[in-house]
Design an enzyme around this catalytic site. Structure first.
Site, PDB file in Angstrom:
ATOM      1  N   LYS A  31       0.513   5.928   2.131  1.00 33.54           N
ATOM      2  CA  LYS A  31       1.463   6.978   2.524  1.00 33.54           C
ATOM      3  C   LYS A  31       2.455   7.274   1.396  1.00 33.54           C
ATOM      4  CE  LYS A  31       3.264   5.118   6.083  1.00 33.54           C
ATOM      5  NZ  LYS A  31       4.348   4.921   7.029  1.00 33.54           N
ATOM      6  N   ARG A 146      -2.182 -10.958  -0.222  1.00 33.69           N
ATOM      7  CA  ARG A 146      -1.018 -10.552  -1.015  1.00 33.69           C
ATOM      8  C   ARG A 146      -0.207 -11.770  -1.487  1.00 33.69           C
ATOM      9  NH1 ARG A 146       2.493  -5.775   1.426  1.00 33.69           N
ATOM     10  NH2 ARG A 146       3.106  -7.347   2.952  1.00 33.69           N
TER      11      ARG A 146
END
Ligand code: AMP
Length: 247
Positions: A31, A146
């Protein structure tokens, strides 16, 4: 008896007016990247309700005091306040030729309010809701893998962006760490909370033919091309055609 006066004509889109744009999608779906590209291409403001509420809290005003606790606990701010803040913001002159909403709507009452707001201005049928999707497994891996450097903040990923030496930052050799909320149980919880929040909105906008669903796994340029094509088609059109694109 005199007949009732005809209703005032609704304002309709002018020749080159951009459609309002809403971005829906999980963090990591792209986004932020697509918002930057939309801003660069169309020079329109990017309105993040998260940023707006952080500013309201920082201002120390009464609504700010009420909002602080809600935000600290990760809860949602009251729909009435959210709609009032968004309504005020998108009526400012810089939103006169389109805007990108990020983080709004988050609930069905907000979505219903927004459609009514646009409808009164003749824009409801022009709205473009971009829904960037990433498959559950990909997202899970992206979040699970991550790692970050506690010293310089650089982000790595065990699956997609490994450091040269396992577990160690390329730049300053610090041992990499995992965020507390990137733990498997918490990831599953975050994903299901996200789905619960977003899916009703996806269905709401899909039923109205305003949803442009695009796979966040596609190349970034390809995603932008599809978004730009939809926005270009919606420029200056008062009743845009239904959006259907599915990944
Ligand atoms: P975000 O930066 O989008 O994650 O938003 C940060 C916080 O702001 C959220 O956890 C909510 O407390 C609040 N917030 C932002 N947008 C909305 C919204 N549309 N509805 C309710 N609360 C919101």
């Amino acid at each position: 008896m005199t007949p009732p006066a005809p209703p005032a004509p609704r304002p309709t889109a002018t020749q080159d007016e951009l459609p309002p744009i809403v971005l829906l999608g999980m963090p990591g779906a792209g986004k932020g990247t697509q918002a930057k590209r939309l801003i660069a291409r169309y020079q329109i403001p990017h309105l993040s309700t998260g940023d707006m509420f952080r500013e309201i809290v920082a201002s120390g005003s009464d609504p700010g005091k009420r909002t602080r606790n809600t935000m600290q606990q990760g809860g949602l701010v009251d729909d009435d306040l959210v709609c009032a803040v968004v309504g005020e913001r998108i009526q400012r002159p810089d939103c006169g030729n389109g805007y990108i909403l990020d983080g709004f709507p988050r609930t069905l009452p907000q979505a219903e309010w927004f459609i009514r707001f646009l409808d009164e201005r003749g824009h409801a049928s022009r709205l473009i809701v971009i829904y960037l999707t990433v498959g559950y497994n990909d997202l899970y891996r992206r979040l699970l893998g991550r790692r970050s450097c506690p010293k310089c903040g650089r982000i790595y990923n065990d699956f997609t962006q490994r450091p040269r030496q396992a577990g160690v930052c390329d730049l300053d050799q610090s041992p990499l760490v995992q965020r507390k909320d990137d733990d498997p149980a918490v990831i599953r919880e975050r994903l299901s909370a996200y789905e619960q929040q977003t899916l009703p909105l996806v269905n709401f906008f899909r039923r109205r033919g305003r949803l442009l669903q695009i796979s966040g796994a596609e190349a970034v340029d390809r995603v932008s091309e599809r978004i730009f094509a939809a926005v270009d088609r919606g420029i200056g059109v008062s009743g845009a055609s239904r959006l259907e694109a599915i990944d």
